[in-house]
Write a protein that holds these residues in place. Structure first.
Motif, PDB file in Angstrom:
ATOM      1  N   MET A 128      11.760  -3.102  -4.313  1.00  0.00           N
ATOM      2  CA  MET A 128      11.092  -3.661  -3.129  1.00  0.00           C
ATOM      3  C   MET A 128       9.583  -3.456  -3.227  1.00  0.00           C
ATOM      4  O   MET A 128       9.112  -2.368  -3.554  1.00  0.00           O
ATOM      5  CB  MET A 128      11.623  -2.982  -1.859  1.00  0.00           C
ATOM      6  CG  MET A 128      10.953  -3.460  -0.587  1.00  0.00           C
ATOM      7  SD  MET A 128      11.660  -2.757   0.915  1.00  0.00           S
ATOM      8  CE  MET A 128      11.221  -1.025   0.718  1.00  0.00           C
ATOM      9  N   LYS A 129       8.858  -4.511  -2.956  1.00  0.00           N
ATOM     10  CA  LYS A 129       7.400  -4.430  -2.935  1.00  0.00           C
ATOM     11  C   LYS A 129       6.935  -4.039  -1.535  1.00  0.00           C
ATOM     12  O   LYS A 129       7.469  -4.526  -0.541  1.00  0.00           O
ATOM     13  CB  LYS A 129       6.788  -5.776  -3.325  1.00  0.00           C
ATOM     14  CG  LYS A 129       5.266  -5.791  -3.379  1.00  0.00           C
ATOM     15  CD  LYS A 129       4.718  -7.198  -3.541  1.00  0.00           C
ATOM     16  CE  LYS A 129       5.127  -7.832  -4.841  1.00  0.00           C
ATOM     17  NZ  LYS A 129       4.503  -9.170  -5.027  1.00  0.00           N
ATOM     18  N   ILE A 130       5.950  -3.149  -1.469  1.00  0.00           N
ATOM     19  CA  ILE A 130       5.390  -2.723  -0.192  1.00  0.00           C
ATOM     20  C   ILE A 130       3.926  -3.137  -0.126  1.00  0.00           C
ATOM     21  O   ILE A 130       3.159  -2.880  -1.064  1.00  0.00           O
ATOM     22  CB  ILE A 130       5.504  -1.202   0.008  1.00  0.00           C
ATOM     23  CG1 ILE A 130       6.972  -0.768   0.023  1.00  0.00           C
ATOM     24  CG2 ILE A 130       4.828  -0.786   1.311  1.00  0.00           C
ATOM     25  CD1 ILE A 130       7.163   0.721   0.198  1.00  0.00           C
ATOM     26  N   LEU A 131       3.552  -3.764   0.959  1.00  0.00           N
ATOM     27  CA  LEU A 131       2.156  -4.108   1.224  1.00  0.00           C
ATOM     28  C   LEU A 131       1.604  -3.106   2.233  1.00  0.00           C
ATOM     29  O   LEU A 131       2.190  -2.914   3.305  1.00  0.00           O
ATOM     30  CB  LEU A 131       2.043  -5.526   1.776  1.00  0.00           C
ATOM     31  CG  LEU A 131       0.631  -6.025   2.109  1.00  0.00           C
ATOM     32  CD1 LEU A 131      -0.184  -6.228   0.840  1.00  0.00           C
ATOM     33  CD2 LEU A 131       0.686  -7.321   2.917  1.00  0.00           C
ATOM     34  N   VAL A 132       0.500  -2.451   1.882  1.00  0.00           N
ATOM     35  CA  VAL A 132      -0.124  -1.471   2.780  1.00  0.00           C
ATOM     36  C   VAL A 132      -1.506  -1.960   3.152  1.00  0.00           C
ATOM     37  O   VAL A 132      -2.327  -2.270   2.275  1.00  0.00           O
ATOM     38  CB  VAL A 132      -0.231  -0.081   2.113  1.00  0.00           C
ATOM     39  CG1 VAL A 132      -0.798   0.925   3.107  1.00  0.00           C
ATOM     40  CG2 VAL A 132       1.129   0.383   1.624  1.00  0.00           C
ATOM     41  N   MET A 133      -1.783  -2.026   4.449  1.00  0.00           N
ATOM     42  CA  MET A 133      -3.089  -2.473   4.904  1.00  0.00           C
ATOM     43  C   MET A 133      -4.027  -1.282   5.076  1.00  0.00           C
ATOM     44  O   MET A 133      -3.638  -0.239   5.609  1.00  0.00           O
ATOM     45  CB  MET A 133      -2.960  -3.259   6.213  1.00  0.00           C
ATOM     46  CG  MET A 133      -2.167  -4.542   6.046  1.00  0.00           C
ATOM     47  SD  MET A 133      -2.149  -5.591   7.529  1.00  0.00           S
ATOM     48  CE  MET A 133      -3.873  -6.055   7.632  1.00  0.00           C
ATOM     49  N   VAL A 134      -5.250  -1.454   4.611  1.00  0.00           N
ATOM     50  CA  VAL A 134      -6.251  -0.378   4.603  1.00  0.00           C
ATOM     51  C   VAL A 134      -7.506  -0.865   5.317  1.00  0.00           C
ATOM     52  O   VAL A 134      -7.971  -1.984   5.063  1.00  0.00           O
ATOM     53  CB  VAL A 134      -6.596   0.020   3.149  1.00  0.00           C
ATOM     54  CG1 VAL A 134      -7.721   1.044   3.125  1.00  0.00           C
ATOM     55  CG2 VAL A 134      -5.367   0.549   2.428  1.00  0.00           C
ATOM     56  N   LYS A 135      -8.065  -0.036   6.187  1.00  0.00           N
ATOM     57  CA  LYS A 135      -9.292  -0.413   6.884  1.00  0.00           C
ATOM     58  C   LYS A 135     -10.398   0.606   6.627  1.00  0.00           C
ATOM     59  O   LYS A 135     -10.149   1.810   6.614  1.00  0.00           O
ATOM     60  CB  LYS A 135      -9.048  -0.537   8.395  1.00  0.00           C
ATOM     61  CG  LYS A 135     -10.272  -1.085   9.144  1.00  0.00           C
ATOM     62  CD  LYS A 135      -9.996  -1.325  10.617  1.00  0.00           C
ATOM     63  CE  LYS A 135     -11.212  -1.946  11.299  1.00  0.00           C
ATOM     64  NZ  LYS A 135     -11.010  -2.154  12.737  1.00  0.00           N
ATOM     65  N   ARG A 136     -11.607   0.107   6.440  1.00  0.00           N
ATOM     66  CA  ARG A 136     -12.797   0.940   6.253  1.00  0.00           C
ATOM     67  C   ARG A 136     -13.380   1.264   7.626  1.00  0.00           C
ATOM     68  O   ARG A 136     -13.716   0.363   8.397  1.00  0.00           O
ATOM     69  CB  ARG A 136     -13.824   0.181   5.407  1.00  0.00           C
ATOM     70  CG  ARG A 136     -15.183   0.868   5.235  1.00  0.00           C
ATOM     71  CD  ARG A 136     -16.095  -0.061   4.443  1.00  0.00           C
ATOM     72  NE  ARG A 136     -17.471   0.394   4.400  1.00  0.00           N
ATOM     73  CZ  ARG A 136     -17.976   1.199   3.484  1.00  0.00           C
ATOM     74  NH1 ARG A 136     -17.211   1.645   2.506  1.00  0.00           N
ATOM     75  NH2 ARG A 136     -19.248   1.551   3.499  1.00  0.00           N
ATOM     76  N   VAL A 137     -13.505   2.555   7.929  1.00  0.00           N
ATOM     77  CA  VAL A 137     -14.057   3.003   9.209  1.00  0.00           C
ATOM     78  C   VAL A 137     -15.034   4.145   8.943  1.00  0.00           C
ATOM     79  O   VAL A 137     -15.115   4.671   7.834  1.00  0.00           O
ATOM     80  CB  VAL A 137     -12.948   3.487  10.176  1.00  0.00           C
ATOM     81  CG1 VAL A 137     -11.978   2.365  10.492  1.00  0.00           C
ATOM     82  CG2 VAL A 137     -12.213   4.690   9.587  1.00  0.00           C
ATOM     83  N   SER A 138     -15.770   4.523   9.965  1.00  0.00           N
ATOM     84  CA  SER A 138     -16.650   5.675   9.825  1.00  0.00           C
ATOM     85  C   SER A 138     -15.812   6.940   9.674  1.00  0.00           C
ATOM     86  O   SER A 138     -14.703   7.035  10.211  1.00  0.00           O
ATOM     87  CB  SER A 138     -17.577   5.794  11.038  1.00  0.00           C
ATOM     88  OG  SER A 138     -16.809   5.912  12.228  1.00  0.00           O
ATOM     89  N   GLU A 151       2.090 -15.078  -0.048  1.00  0.00           N
ATOM     90  CA  GLU A 151       1.839 -15.053  -1.493  1.00  0.00           C
ATOM     91  C   GLU A 151       2.610 -13.928  -2.186  1.00  0.00           C
ATOM     92  O   GLU A 151       3.191 -14.119  -3.255  1.00  0.00           O
ATOM     93  CB  GLU A 151       0.346 -14.872  -1.762  1.00  0.00           C
ATOM     94  CG  GLU A 151      -0.530 -16.028  -1.316  1.00  0.00           C
ATOM     95  CD  GLU A 151      -2.008 -15.759  -1.553  1.00  0.00           C
ATOM     96  OE1 GLU A 151      -2.339 -14.600  -1.903  1.00  0.00           O
ATOM     97  OE2 GLU A 151      -2.804 -16.692  -1.406  1.00  0.00           O
ATOM     98  N   GLU A 152       2.597 -12.745  -1.588  1.00  0.00           N
ATOM     99  CA  GLU A 152       3.135 -11.557  -2.241  1.00  0.00           C
ATOM    100  C   GLU A 152       4.632 -11.348  -2.020  1.00  0.00           C
ATOM    101  O   GLU A 152       5.300 -10.716  -2.835  1.00  0.00           O
ATOM    102  CB  GLU A 152       2.375 -10.308  -1.755  1.00  0.00           C
ATOM    103  CG  GLU A 152       0.911 -10.276  -2.129  1.00  0.00           C
ATOM    104  CD  GLU A 152       0.713 -10.022  -3.627  1.00  0.00           C
ATOM    105  OE1 GLU A 152       1.688  -9.594  -4.296  1.00  0.00           O
ATOM    106  OE2 GLU A 152      -0.396 -10.252  -4.119  1.00  0.00           O
ATOM    107  N   GLN A 153       5.147 -11.835  -0.897  1.00  0.00           N
ATOM    108  CA  GLN A 153       6.559 -11.677  -0.557  1.00  0.00           C
ATOM    109  C   GLN A 153       7.024 -10.216  -0.614  1.00  0.00           C
ATOM    110  O   GLN A 153       7.991  -9.877  -1.310  1.00  0.00           O
ATOM    111  CB  GLN A 153       7.420 -12.527  -1.493  1.00  0.00           C
ATOM    112  CG  GLN A 153       7.257 -14.029  -1.306  1.00  0.00           C
ATOM    113  CD  GLN A 153       7.718 -14.500   0.072  1.00  0.00           C
ATOM    114  OE1 GLN A 153       8.849 -14.242   0.478  1.00  0.00           O
ATOM    115  NE2 GLN A 153       6.837 -15.190   0.781  1.00  0.00           N
ATOM    116  N   PRO A 154       6.348  -9.313   0.119  1.00  0.00           N
ATOM    117  CA  PRO A 154       6.799  -7.917   0.144  1.00  0.00           C
ATOM    118  C   PRO A 154       8.046  -7.767   1.014  1.00  0.00           C
ATOM    119  O   PRO A 154       8.347  -8.626   1.845  1.00  0.00           O
ATOM    120  CB  PRO A 154       5.602  -7.185   0.772  1.00  0.00           C
ATOM    121  CG  PRO A 154       5.003  -8.210   1.689  1.00  0.00           C
ATOM    122  CD  PRO A 154       5.177  -9.541   0.988  1.00  0.00           C
ATOM    123  N   GLY A 155       8.757  -6.656   0.819  1.00  0.00           N
ATOM    124  CA  GLY A 155       9.914  -6.394   1.653  1.00  0.00           C
ATOM    125  C   GLY A 155       9.576  -5.527   2.845  1.00  0.00           C
ATOM    126  O   GLY A 155      10.360  -5.398   3.783  1.00  0.00           O
TER     127      GLY A 155
END
Length: 249
Positions: free
Chosen positions: A1-11, A107-111
């Motif tokens: 299974m592919k996992i997509l993790v979202m990352v945000k730049r903050v102070s 595009e990525e089709q993660p699970g």
């Protein structure tokens, strides 16, 4: 299974934030930046799922300024396999971020998609819910424990009344709470290896999403300084002060 993790730049959470002189925005000049702490928890959980043999690949996604490459490299050092940066010169609202992330999911089709329950800069806590709605996937928010079992994911959520246990069908969007795990530090060898891992950069315009903002910031103000408290000797004295000095009763 592919996992997509979202990352945000903050102070950096340890930095004292100041407001611009004209009260138009937060002053981020020369401010140290970092991965949003809740996003870091999401990365750690993805890495643990891969170490357990559940995940086969981890893709880190950041949507924002070009400098977000720094945070993506950190995610790669922690254990992500590759990264994608969708560049935008302006700060994007949660709805737009969700629509762009939905395009990446196509595009990525993660699970499984993991992201922090909220970012510490705007504190909106909206992206995960909006993303689940756009994709039509099941969603689990404020998750403090998760377990993948076949095509289902069992969760413990932190709610106002305590803890809630639910089971969802995969694919799913999960927002991670503080008590889900303790993120690891990226070791020096892994930091060096991260420099050789793939990091693809695209522009937000490439995805055909309307980037027009729907929210306008009128003013940003520094919170009032908290005043010192006062110890009273009796309930009667408290009631009297609330009547005469504060005028609340």
């Amino acid at each position: 299974m592919k996992i997509l993790v979202m990352v945000k730049r903050v102070s950096d959470p340890n930095v004292l934030i100041r407001v611009n002189a004209d009260n138009s925005d937060v002053d981020l000049n020369n401010v140290k930046m970092a991965i949003n702490p809740f996003c870091e928890i999401a990365i750690e959980e993805a890495v643990r799922l891969k170490e357990a043999g559940i995940a086969t690949e981890i893709v880190a996604l950041a949507i924002g300024a070009s400098q977000s490459q720094e945070q993506l490299r950190t995610a790669l050092a922690i254990g992500a396999d590759r990264a994608l940066l969708i560049e935008s010169d302006t700060a994007l609202e949660p709805l737009i971020v969700s629509k762009l992330a939905a395009k990446v999911i196509e595009e990525e089709q993660p699970g499984l998609v993991l992201l922090g329950k909220q970012s510490i800069d705007t504190d909106n806590g909206q992206t995960g819910q909006m993303l689940a709605s756009i994709t039509g996937w099941s969603q689990g928010t404020f998750v403090s424990k998760l377990e993948v079992s076949g095509d289902k994911i069992n969760l413990t959520r932190e709610v106002d009344s305590g803890l809630q246990s639910i089971s969802l069908n995969l694919p799913s969007v999960i927002t991670c709470d503080l008590r889900l795990n303790e993120p690891r530090y990226a070791s020096l060898p892994n930091i060096m290896k991260a420099k050789r891992k793939p990091l693809v950069t695209k522009t937000a315009e490439e995805y055909g999403v309307d980037l027009t903002p729907r929210i306008k910031t009128l003013m940003v103000e520094t919170p009032d300084v908290r005043q010192g408290g006062e110890i009273l000797s009796s309930v009667e004295e408290l009631v009297e002060k609330l009547k005469t000095e504060k005028g609340v009763i």
